[in-house]
Scaffold this active site. Sequence first.
Site, PDB file in Angstrom:
ATOM      1  N   VAL A  15     -13.669  -7.446   1.280  1.00 49.92           N
ATOM      2  CA  VAL A  15     -13.461  -8.876   1.009  1.00 49.92           C
ATOM      3  C   VAL A  15     -14.804  -9.578   0.791  1.00 49.92           C
ATOM      4  O   VAL A  15     -14.948 -10.418  -0.101  1.00 49.92           O
ATOM      5  CB  VAL A  15     -12.659  -9.553   2.148  1.00 49.92           C
ATOM      6  CG1 VAL A  15     -12.388 -11.009   1.807  1.00 49.92           C
ATOM      7  CG2 VAL A  15     -11.341  -8.819   2.384  1.00 49.92           C
ATOM      8  N   GLY A  16     -15.807  -9.205   1.606  1.00 44.71           N
ATOM      9  CA  GLY A  16     -17.149  -9.787   1.449  1.00 44.71           C
ATOM     10  C   GLY A  16     -17.705  -9.553   0.058  1.00 44.71           C
ATOM     11  O   GLY A  16     -18.229 -10.470  -0.590  1.00 44.71           O
ATOM     12  N   TYR A 138      -5.222  -3.585  18.104  1.00 46.35           N
ATOM     13  CA  TYR A 138      -5.790  -4.393  17.012  1.00 46.35           C
ATOM     14  C   TYR A 138      -5.015  -5.708  16.885  1.00 46.35           C
ATOM     15  O   TYR A 138      -5.601  -6.786  16.755  1.00 46.35           O
ATOM     16  CB  TYR A 138      -5.702  -3.581  15.714  1.00 46.35           C
ATOM     17  CG  TYR A 138      -6.122  -4.318  14.473  1.00 46.35           C
ATOM     18  CD1 TYR A 138      -7.473  -4.449  14.155  1.00 46.35           C
ATOM     19  CD2 TYR A 138      -5.177  -4.870  13.607  1.00 46.35           C
ATOM     20  CE1 TYR A 138      -7.868  -5.121  13.010  1.00 46.35           C
ATOM     21  CE2 TYR A 138      -5.562  -5.543  12.456  1.00 46.35           C
ATOM     22  CZ  TYR A 138      -6.911  -5.664  12.159  1.00 46.35           C
ATOM     23  OH  TYR A 138      -7.305  -6.327  11.023  1.00 46.35           O
ATOM     24  N   LYS A 142      -6.413  -9.582  17.320  1.00 49.54           N
ATOM     25  CA  LYS A 142      -6.399 -10.517  16.196  1.00 49.54           C
ATOM     26  C   LYS A 142      -5.581 -11.769  16.519  1.00 49.54           C
ATOM     27  O   LYS A 142      -5.955 -12.882  16.146  1.00 49.54           O
ATOM     28  CB  LYS A 142      -5.835  -9.840  14.939  1.00 49.54           C
ATOM     29  CG  LYS A 142      -6.808  -8.878  14.270  1.00 49.54           C
ATOM     30  CD  LYS A 142      -7.974  -9.630  13.663  1.00 49.54           C
ATOM     31  CE  LYS A 142      -8.785  -8.797  12.703  1.00 49.54           C
ATOM     32  NZ  LYS A 142      -9.968  -9.521  12.219  1.00 49.54           N
ATOM     33  N   ASN A 167      -1.823  -6.804   2.443  1.00 51.36           N
ATOM     34  CA  ASN A 167      -2.711  -5.652   2.209  1.00 51.36           C
ATOM     35  C   ASN A 167      -3.677  -5.922   1.067  1.00 51.36           C
ATOM     36  O   ASN A 167      -3.255  -6.198  -0.057  1.00 51.36           O
ATOM     37  CB  ASN A 167      -1.875  -4.417   1.843  1.00 51.36           C
ATOM     38  CG  ASN A 167      -1.007  -3.978   2.999  1.00 51.36           C
ATOM     39  OD1 ASN A 167      -1.502  -3.453   3.986  1.00 51.36           O
ATOM     40  ND2 ASN A 167       0.291  -4.229   2.899  1.00 51.36           N
ATOM     41  N   HIS A 181      -6.964   2.502   3.906  1.00 51.72           N
ATOM     42  CA  HIS A 181      -5.614   1.949   3.786  1.00 51.72           C
ATOM     43  C   HIS A 181      -4.876   2.582   2.608  1.00 51.72           C
ATOM     44  O   HIS A 181      -5.401   3.460   1.936  1.00 51.72           O
ATOM     45  CB  HIS A 181      -5.684   0.432   3.655  1.00 51.72           C
ATOM     46  CG  HIS A 181      -5.926  -0.241   4.978  1.00 51.72           C
ATOM     47  ND1 HIS A 181      -7.168  -0.706   5.365  1.00 51.72           N
ATOM     48  CD2 HIS A 181      -5.089  -0.499   6.005  1.00 51.72           C
ATOM     49  CE1 HIS A 181      -7.081  -1.224   6.583  1.00 51.72           C
ATOM     50  NE2 HIS A 181      -5.833  -1.130   6.995  1.00 51.72           N
ATOM     51  N   LYS A 189      -6.953  10.352  -3.359  1.00 60.75           N
ATOM     52  CA  LYS A 189      -6.118  11.549  -3.478  1.00 60.75           C
ATOM     53  C   LYS A 189      -5.825  11.881  -4.941  1.00 60.75           C
ATOM     54  O   LYS A 189      -5.822  13.039  -5.339  1.00 60.75           O
ATOM     55  CB  LYS A 189      -4.779  11.332  -2.771  1.00 60.75           C
ATOM     56  CG  LYS A 189      -4.820  11.582  -1.283  1.00 60.75           C
ATOM     57  CD  LYS A 189      -3.382  11.542  -0.780  1.00 60.75           C
ATOM     58  CE  LYS A 189      -3.329  11.384   0.714  1.00 60.75           C
ATOM     59  NZ  LYS A 189      -1.967  11.132   1.177  1.00 60.75           N
TER      60      LYS A 189
END
Length: 305
Positions: A15-16, A138, A142, A167, A181, A189
């Site tokens: 995201v950064g 987690y 959060k 996501n 993720h 893959k």
Amino acid sequence: MGKEVILVTGGSGLVGKGIEMVLETEKLPDEEWIFLSSKDGNLLSESDTERIFSKYQPTMVLHLAAQVGGLFANMKANCDFLRNNMKMNDNILAMSHKFKVKKVVSCLSTCIFPDKTSYPIDETMLHNGPPHDSNFGYSYAKRMIDVMNRGYHEQYGCQFTSVIPCNVYGPHDNFNIEHGHVIPGLIHKAYKAQENGTSFQIWGTGSPLRQFIYSLDLAKLFIWVLRDYKEIEPIILATEEEISIKDVAFKILEAFEFKGEVEFLTDKADGQFKKTASNKKLRSYLPNFNFTPMDTAIRDTVKWF
């Protein structure tokens, strides 16, 4: 109006990097953006965090840093995920208060909502029941950000808020097959299957439904929240579109022009069947925001990879 110094924790992540790319065209002249990475200090340490705040004197903070992992990483280490994220979040908010930061926007996730719930999920339902067992550590860490935001606002008048994206995927993701993720894992893959001429394997049945948001779209929304969103209550940042893991996988294979065999490993866990999140609140603020079509975004991500 003085200069805004905006500190971004976890600035070298997905995201950064998205925010950095968007700022090339959308940065305001009175803004200075500082993107931190783990090299700048350990946010689990209070003294390191204080040193960073003292050095940069931020007026605003975008808190993206977290210990994150996919389904299997979380299942192995719930206690670590709980403790490390709690520590880090507490350090960031405590220093933001101490250094009189005007606004903090922290990043939550749709996977922290109650496991047993009605759909679509909205912002008011965050604390309505326990999260899914697989990532409870987690999730609770959060959720506590939202609780702390409320506490800091009520007791000190702090403007601390949070966003809840669905996501995220895009360039600069973690493409590790074990720990990444869904989309980055599938891209890696597909690349390997293509390279080695082997079959492409999807873990589980491929039937679970998910909402995905392209990191550059999320970056634009993050910048909007920082500049213009005034509530303390969180806001969900999600697209309207829900898509099965299987359909995502085939979009990725299409981008690779993959011609090999596709196998579903149905003995692997599927995780939650769906986690539909409502973006009604977002749409009430930004009715005309255009999300990048998924085919385009996946093609761009595969190209970057």
